[in-house]
Design a protein around this motif. Structure first.
Motif, mmCIF file in Angstrom:
data_model
loop_
_atom_site.group_PDB
_atom_site.id
_atom_site.type_symbol
_atom_site.label_atom_id
_atom_site.label_comp_id
_atom_site.label_asym_id
_atom_site.label_seq_id
_atom_site.Cartn_x
_atom_site.Cartn_y
_atom_site.Cartn_z
ATOM 1 N N CYS A 197 1.298 -1.158 -0.106
ATOM 2 C CA CYS A 197 0.415 0.630 -0.315
ATOM 3 C C CYS A 197 0.777 1.521 0.090
ATOM 4 N N GLY A 198 0.776 2.502 -0.618
ATOM 5 C CA GLY A 198 0.967 3.671 -0.715
ATOM 6 C C GLY A 198 1.036 4.317 0.364
ATOM 7 N N PRO A 236 1.037 -4.648 3.642
ATOM 8 C CA PRO A 236 1.473 -5.482 2.258
ATOM 9 C C PRO A 236 0.585 -5.473 1.429
ATOM 10 N N LEU A 237 -0.218 -5.758 0.801
ATOM 11 C CA LEU A 237 -1.428 -5.991 -0.115
ATOM 12 C C LEU A 237 -2.043 -7.520 -0.365
ATOM 13 N N VAL A 238 -3.731 -7.931 0.426
ATOM 14 C CA VAL A 238 -4.151 -9.197 -0.449
ATOM 15 C C VAL A 238 -4.391 -9.347 -1.318
ATOM 16 N N SER A 244 -6.023 -6.911 -5.469
ATOM 17 C CA SER A 244 -5.109 -6.772 -4.339
ATOM 18 C C SER A 244 -6.086 -5.141 -3.206
ATOM 19 N N GLU A 245 -5.837 -5.882 -2.240
ATOM 20 C CA GLU A 245 -6.650 -5.190 -1.420
ATOM 21 C C GLU A 245 -5.736 -4.297 0.135
ATOM 22 N N CYS A 246 -5.522 -3.681 0.173
ATOM 23 C CA CYS A 246 -5.401 -2.827 1.711
ATOM 24 C C CYS A 246 -5.867 -3.728 2.597
ATOM 25 N N LYS A 269 -8.214 -0.526 -2.701
ATOM 26 C CA LYS A 269 -7.873 -2.107 -3.831
ATOM 27 C C LYS A 269 -7.557 -1.145 -5.121
ATOM 28 N N ILE A 270 -6.873 -1.869 -5.885
ATOM 29 C CA ILE A 270 -6.169 -2.024 -7.041
ATOM 30 C C ILE A 270 -7.042 -3.969 -7.602
ATOM 31 N N LYS A 271 -6.747 -3.244 -9.255
ATOM 32 C CA LYS A 271 -6.898 -4.431 -9.815
ATOM 33 C C LYS A 271 -6.078 -4.561 -10.593
#
Length: 65
Positions: free
Chosen positions: A17-18, A23-25, A40-42, A48-50
């Motif tokens: 995560c910025g 770490p994203l899961v 992936s999400e915080c 979350k991001i694609k």
């Protein structure tokens, strides 16, 4: 931590995560039409991001395959 890998060239990326450096899961987002999108999400809720693109195709994580 989500690690994405391109099936064409083998390039891989790890995601954090910025905002909070966690770490994203891996996760799955269900769209209104019922299809699923890998994301992936915080873990603390920052967002979350694609999954990323490489070699003109979507990269996938080994954890969800």
């Amino acid at each position: 931590m989500a690690t994405y890998e391109c099936k064409s060239c083998g390039m891989s990326v790890k995601t954090i995560c910025g905002k909070c450096d966690e770490p994203l899961v891996d996760g799955i987002l269900k769209t209104d039409d019922g299809s699923e999108v890998q994301v992936s999400e915080c873990p603390v809720g920052c967002g979350k991001i694609k999954s990323p693109l490489c070699c003109r195709s979507e990269e996938h994580t080994s954890e969800l395959q």
